[in-house]
Design a protein around this motif. Structure first.
Motif, PDB file in Angstrom:
ATOM      1  N   HIS A 165      66.340  41.684  54.572  1.00 44.29           N
ATOM      2  CA  HIS A 165      65.870  42.180  55.997  1.00 44.29           C
ATOM      3  C   HIS A 165      64.774  42.743  56.042  1.00 44.29           C
ATOM      4  CE1 HIS A 165      70.557  42.104  55.773  1.00 44.29           C
ATOM      5  NE2 HIS A 165      70.635  42.302  57.282  1.00 44.29           N
ATOM      6  N   PHE A 166      63.953  42.838  56.979  1.00 42.99           N
ATOM      7  CA  PHE A 166      62.551  43.454  57.157  1.00 42.99           C
ATOM      8  C   PHE A 166      62.451  44.270  58.088  1.00 42.99           C
ATOM      9  CE2 PHE A 166      58.280  43.852  58.164  1.00 42.99           C
ATOM     10  CZ  PHE A 166      57.570  44.026  56.690  1.00 42.99           C
ATOM     11  N   LEU A 167      61.837  45.346  57.903  1.00 39.41           N
ATOM     12  CA  LEU A 167      61.764  46.399  58.895  1.00 39.41           C
ATOM     13  C   LEU A 167      60.389  47.168  58.894  1.00 39.41           C
ATOM     14  CD1 LEU A 167      65.267  48.377  58.615  1.00 39.41           C
ATOM     15  CD2 LEU A 167      64.804  46.652  60.248  1.00 39.41           C
ATOM     16  N   THR A 168      59.753  47.654  59.886  1.00 38.39           N
ATOM     17  CA  THR A 168      58.616  48.317  60.081  1.00 38.39           C
ATOM     18  C   THR A 168      58.868  49.711  60.168  1.00 38.39           C
ATOM     19  OG1 THR A 168      58.635  48.011  62.877  1.00 38.39           O
ATOM     20  CG2 THR A 168      57.534  46.279  61.084  1.00 38.39           C
ATOM     21  N   SER A 169      59.919  50.499  60.148  1.00 38.57           N
ATOM     22  CA  SER A 169      59.995  51.736  60.051  1.00 38.57           C
ATOM     23  C   SER A 169      61.517  52.001  59.216  1.00 38.57           C
ATOM     24  CB  SER A 169      60.363  52.236  61.390  1.00 38.57           C
ATOM     25  OG  SER A 169      60.538  53.924  61.345  1.00 38.57           O
ATOM     26  N   VAL A 170      61.554  52.985  58.677  1.00 40.28           N
ATOM     27  CA  VAL A 170      62.900  53.520  58.147  1.00 40.28           C
ATOM     28  C   VAL A 170      63.998  53.682  59.143  1.00 40.28           C
ATOM     29  CG1 VAL A 170      61.931  54.351  55.979  1.00 40.28           C
ATOM     30  CG2 VAL A 170      62.106  55.833  57.543  1.00 40.28           C
ATOM     31  N   ASP A 171      63.306  53.988  60.201  1.00 33.49           N
ATOM     32  CA  ASP A 171      64.552  54.653  61.349  1.00 33.49           C
ATOM     33  C   ASP A 171      65.540  53.557  61.611  1.00 33.49           C
ATOM     34  OD1 ASP A 171      62.961  56.780  61.585  1.00 33.49           O
ATOM     35  OD2 ASP A 171      61.846  56.055  63.481  1.00 33.49           O
ATOM     36  N   GLY A 172      65.112  52.178  60.996  1.00 32.80           N
ATOM     37  CA  GLY A 172      66.284  51.020  61.556  1.00 32.80           C
ATOM     38  C   GLY A 172      67.053  50.795  60.180  1.00 32.80           C
ATOM     39  N   VAL A 173      66.968  51.653  59.234  1.00 25.03           N
ATOM     40  CA  VAL A 173      67.783  51.270  58.074  1.00 25.03           C
ATOM     41  C   VAL A 173      69.386  51.238  58.246  1.00 25.03           C
ATOM     42  CG1 VAL A 173      68.379  51.782  55.721  1.00 25.03           C
ATOM     43  CG2 VAL A 173      65.997  51.557  56.527  1.00 25.03           C
ATOM     44  N   ARG A 174      69.679  52.429  59.020  1.00 23.20           N
ATOM     45  CA  ARG A 174      70.912  52.786  59.213  1.00 23.20           C
ATOM     46  C   ARG A 174      71.665  51.659  60.054  1.00 23.20           C
ATOM     47  NH1 ARG A 174      73.703  56.527  56.002  1.00 23.20           N
ATOM     48  NH2 ARG A 174      72.109  58.125  55.395  1.00 23.20           N
ATOM     49  N   GLU A 175      71.060  50.880  60.864  1.00 20.20           N
ATOM     50  CA  GLU A 175      71.588  49.652  61.694  1.00 20.20           C
ATOM     51  C   GLU A 175      72.048  48.735  60.827  1.00 20.20           C
ATOM     52  OE1 GLU A 175      68.850  48.659  65.009  1.00 20.20           O
ATOM     53  OE2 GLU A 175      68.677  50.760  65.512  1.00 20.20           O
ATOM     54  N   VAL A 176      71.269  48.353  59.605  1.00 15.09           N
ATOM     55  CA  VAL A 176      71.420  47.369  58.795  1.00 15.09           C
ATOM     56  C   VAL A 176      72.671  47.958  57.518  1.00 15.09           C
ATOM     57  CG1 VAL A 176      70.602  45.798  56.983  1.00 15.09           C
ATOM     58  CG2 VAL A 176      69.362  46.547  58.933  1.00 15.09           C
ATOM     59  N   LEU A 177      72.542  49.071  57.248  1.00 13.41           N
ATOM     60  CA  LEU A 177      73.215  49.963  56.153  1.00 13.41           C
ATOM     61  C   LEU A 177      74.154  51.131  56.934  1.00 13.41           C
ATOM     62  CD1 LEU A 177      70.973  49.415  53.118  1.00 13.41           C
ATOM     63  CD2 LEU A 177      73.153  47.954  53.719  1.00 13.41           C
ATOM     64  N   PRO A 178      74.832  51.170  57.671  1.00 17.88           N
ATOM     65  CA  PRO A 178      75.314  52.175  58.526  1.00 17.88           C
ATOM     66  C   PRO A 178      75.814  53.330  57.647  1.00 17.88           C
ATOM     67  CG  PRO A 178      76.326  50.313  59.146  1.00 17.88           C
ATOM     68  CD  PRO A 178      75.806  49.940  58.083  1.00 17.88           C
ATOM     69  N   THR A 179      76.444  53.069  56.329  1.00 12.94           N
ATOM     70  CA  THR A 179      76.603  54.499  55.577  1.00 12.94           C
ATOM     71  C   THR A 179      75.805  54.724  54.513  1.00 12.94           C
ATOM     72  OG1 THR A 179      77.921  52.617  54.005  1.00 12.94           O
ATOM     73  CG2 THR A 179      79.122  53.497  55.842  1.00 12.94           C
ATOM     74  N   GLY A 180      74.529  53.917  54.381  1.00 13.48           N
ATOM     75  CA  GLY A 180      73.457  54.255  53.748  1.00 13.48           C
ATOM     76  C   GLY A 180      73.234  53.154  52.628  1.00 13.48           C
ATOM     77  N   ALA A 181      72.452  53.502  51.494  1.00 13.64           N
ATOM     78  CA  ALA A 181      72.277  52.381  50.658  1.00 13.64           C
ATOM     79  C   ALA A 181      72.714  53.013  49.292  1.00 13.64           C
ATOM     80  CB  ALA A 181      70.760  52.082  50.599  1.00 13.64           C
ATOM     81  N   ASP A 182      72.775  52.074  48.345  1.00 12.64           N
ATOM     82  CA  ASP A 182      73.240  52.415  47.085  1.00 12.64           C
ATOM     83  C   ASP A 182      71.776  53.039  46.151  1.00 12.64           C
ATOM     84  OD1 ASP A 182      75.949  51.730  47.080  1.00 12.64           O
ATOM     85  OD2 ASP A 182      75.269  49.637  47.012  1.00 12.64           O
ATOM     86  N   HIS A 183      70.681  52.238  46.472  1.00 13.80           N
ATOM     87  CA  HIS A 183      69.519  52.402  45.830  1.00 13.80           C
ATOM     88  C   HIS A 183      68.262  52.459  46.973  1.00 13.80           C
ATOM     89  CE1 HIS A 183      71.470  51.746  41.989  1.00 13.80           C
ATOM     90  NE2 HIS A 183      72.339  50.509  42.873  1.00 13.80           N
ATOM     91  N   VAL A 184      67.497  53.497  46.891  1.00 11.32           N
ATOM     92  CA  VAL A 184      66.304  53.438  47.737  1.00 11.32           C
ATOM     93  C   VAL A 184      65.262  53.739  46.652  1.00 11.32           C
ATOM     94  CG1 VAL A 184      65.032  54.437  49.424  1.00 11.32           C
ATOM     95  CG2 VAL A 184      67.550  54.154  49.685  1.00 11.32           C
TER      96      VAL A 184
END
Length: 349
Positions: A222-241
């Motif tokens: 996945h590619f996003l231009t802002s961190v604001d959209g990450v939760r739409e891809v990973l609703p509970t958050g990421a294992d590693h950032v």
């Protein structure tokens, strides 16, 4: 000889440098190619304090020209990739297999160069922006002769740091989720490290939409231009950032994007005195913030491993080299790197 010298005010290409012969346990390398990393630019703009005058560069590859007494693992004519770790090999940290923590490999700049008879510092125990440089034997890692030196140069910093941060420091597991903030030279290597580790969802975040194609080539799902959209891809958050930019607000974002038991790994280089803030209670669900020096790498092991992965087509190197520049065009290379026009520019001699 030619090299890129920073005198404390500006960096320029000079042609009157001299380098001493290798002593016991040292190797003289004829540098063929050197990647221009933002750490070099950070010395110029003061983000990384370093004594001047200094020959810049720390990501290089070349051919062994001469070896000092006691050096047996390389010989003249061998192709080598250079690391920045002038580790001693004898302290407790080296004995534990953690050369990045060797105190002799941190903050001890030597002065093997001279100009007009005056000593000149070596950057990161390496100074790859010179036609020849002297390094400790442990820093020269033999690689197959069929790997282009313009590509091999990038192993010694960008690949070791980015891929190493995934495999050695974070230890990303098969099927886990990864977010990479910033898709420059380090970020792209984090992406391919996550791909090699078998991460299931790999989200690249970069404000420049033109970077999507290369990010996906290196492993982004996945590619996003802002961190604001990450939760739409990973609703509970990421294992590693992985924060690969070096901005304190993005450090905060990396922490805020973690799932339970998640890890935020800091790779970007902010100012030496920069401070970041976060909500302390946000870490209570076994979340972690990890610093990472040089990908927690063991260069003699890891560089050889990455060279093998490259020859097998599993690790991308050629695709990292956006453009090559003769060393005389250093100013243009620095401008392109600062403007984000290249993933990695490579100086050639």
């Amino acid at each position: 000889m030619r090299g890129v010298l920073f005198d404390g005010k500006r960096a320029e290409v000079v042609d009157d440098l001299r380098v001493r012969e290798p002593g016991p346990g040292e190797v003289l390398v004829a540098v063929a190619a050197a990647g221009l990393c933002h750490s070099d630019l950070s010395v110029i703009d003061g983000t990384i304090p370093f004594p001047a005058p200094v020959v810049l560069g720390h990501e290089g590859a070349g051919v062994v020209a001469e070896v000092g007494a006691g050096v047996t693992h390389v010989r003249p004519g061998d192709h080598v990739a250079l690391s920045t770790l002038a580790s001693c090999g004898a302290c407790a940290e080296c004995d534990r297999g953690r050369p990045t923590m060797c105190r002799r490999a941190i903050g001890r700049p030597g002065r093997p160069f001279t100009r007009a008879g005056r000593p000149v510092h070596q950057f990161a125990s390496n100074s790859a922006f010179a036609e020849r440089t002297v390094v400790k034997a442990v820093q020269a890692v033999r690689i197959p002769n069929d790997i282009p030196l313009t590509s091999a140069a990038l192993i010694g910093c960008g690949v070791l740091t980015g891929v190493g941060a995934v495999l050695n420091r974070a230890r990303v597991g098969f099927g886990e989720s990864v977010v990479v903030i910033g898709t420059g030279g380090i970020g792209l290597n984090v992406l391919q490290g996550a791909r090699l580790a078998g991460a299931l969802r790999i989200v690249a975040v970069d404000a420049n939409p033109a970077k999507e194609e290369v990010a996906r080539r290196f492993g982004a799902t996945h590619f996003l231009t802002s961190v604001d959209g990450v939760r739409e891809v990973l609703p509970t958050g990421a294992d590693h950032v992985f924060e690969c930019v070096g901005r304190v607000e993005l450090v905060r974002a990396a922490i805020d994007l973690l799932d339970r038991h998640g890890q935020a790994v800091l790779l970007g280089m902010p100012a030496a005195t920069a401070e970041a803030s976060f909500v302390v209670s946000s870490l209570f669900l076994d979340k972690s913030v990890l610093g990472c020096r040089y990908g927690a790498s063991r260069p003699q092991h890891d560089i050889a491993l990455y060279a093998t992965l490259y020859t097998e087509g599993r690790l991308l190197l050629d695709e990292l080299v956006t453009r090559t520049y003769p060393v005389e065009d250093f100013e243009k290379a620095a401008e392109d790197a600062e403007a984000g026009r290249v993933a990695r520019g490579v100086l050639t001699f």
